[in-house]
Design an enzyme around this catalytic site. Sequence first.
Site, PDB file in Angstrom:
ATOM      1  CE  LYS A  93      97.377 136.609  -0.785  1.00 53.84           C
ATOM      2  NZ  LYS A  93      97.613 137.965  -0.330  1.00 53.84           N
TER       3      LYS A  93
ATOM      4  CG  PHE B  27      86.859 129.950  -2.418  1.00 58.43           C
ATOM      5  CD1 PHE B  27      87.155 131.138  -3.049  1.00 58.43           C
ATOM      6  CD2 PHE B  27      87.041 129.876  -1.042  1.00 58.43           C
ATOM      7  CE1 PHE B  27      87.618 132.232  -2.335  1.00 58.43           C
ATOM      8  CE2 PHE B  27      87.511 130.955  -0.316  1.00 58.43           C
ATOM      9  CZ  PHE B  27      87.790 132.143  -0.960  1.00 58.43           C
TER      10      PHE B  27
ATOM     11  CB  CYS C 223      93.513 139.625  -4.128  1.00 60.61           C
ATOM     12  SG  CYS C 223      93.927 140.709  -2.742  1.00 60.61           S
TER      13      CYS C 223
END
Length: 442
Positions: A205, A250, A261
């Site tokens: 993650k 992105f 985040c």
Amino acid sequence: MRMTVIGTGYVGVVHAACMADIGHDVLGVDIDEGRVAALSEGKAPIYEPGLNELLARTVRSGRLRFSTSTTDAARFARLHFVCVGTPQVRGGEAADVSHVDAVVDSMAPHVQPGSLIVGKSTVPVGTTARLGARLRAVAPHSEIAWNPEFLREGFAVADTRRPERIVVGVESRRAEAVLREIYQPMLISGVPFFSTDPATAELVKVASNAFLATKISFINAMAEVCDAAGADVVTLAEAVGADPRIGHRFLQPGLGFGGSCFPKDIRAFAARAEELGAGEAISFLHQVDEINTRQRRRTVDLARHLVGGSFAGLRIAGLGAAFKPESDDVRDSPALDVASAIRREGAEVRVHDPEAVDNARHRFPGLQYALDVPKACEGADLVLHLTAWPEYREISPADLGSVVRNRQILDARATLDAASWRSAGWTLSALGRPKITGMYTD
């Protein structure tokens, strides 16, 4: 299967509703009595496309209910998902995992034998091992696994129903089997399933977020070079992204990332790497963070340049308050950072956002707010396009030109059609596009 979801913030409420929707019996748990009452009536605490309808449907079905008691949760099921937040610690960059610790500590004395606690929160590597030892000391026949979430705000329901991958960090075949059963509908549809050790799952993650943040900061660094070289960063990004090894996602230049985040996750990742003695390996993340922060300052600098060097006494319109479109989240919002910085320099700043005005007003009461775009832009000396909502791309430049004082717009998200705005008599400016905007022409 019966399960509980501890924490009904963004991740928790989406996970609970989606798990109930695919047929599981779910109990959501939160200490906030007001939030639990609203959820029990099928009312979501956040804006997320499709969530209100999903929540209402699953509550009506009886497969989803809510409680404020962790003791009730322990009795309800042997499978528990932990979805509480891990914010940045006060005065530091590390992640604050106290909420995760508190959940495990409160559940441990009450869990049924053979229970599986599954973390979904973003945590420093090594958290599962640490919490597992604490759990086993109290409940020796229970265990902890980690199953990070990869939700995008604005697409969270779709991302949960059809994720790009499922990652589980487990220490037993039994834990893997339970999680495979939970996600069986996704696995049948072909979603990749990665079963690994907890440390690797935790790192997946934070490594993913670090890479995406790096990609965003890279193209914004290129925008600085384009300003110096007289080149166009939008065309550069399109051409670079055409390489399939790089891709377009992105790689959009603009105001940079924000939210709950990316900023705190890359800082916490760097802090944890330092603790492990591997800080030098990812020291570049400090530069990624600095580029992102600098992009906000550069936007304010360009706005000041466009109005003649001073904001004092001027009226500025801000289109956007949320940190990204399709969200009402204003945490670490680049849009509001820019708007607030300009207000501090003496301007009257009026902000519009399709969903985030209430949250923005609560956090930034010094700004003014409008419920429609023309009202926000009335009499404006400069319009700032700060959040890339699709609605803003549908604005008629000619119509908006009739309400502003000066037809000047700074496209801080580089998504507006420059030609249509210029043909309507506007001066459109953007970082990294000096030839398009004429930002260096006095």
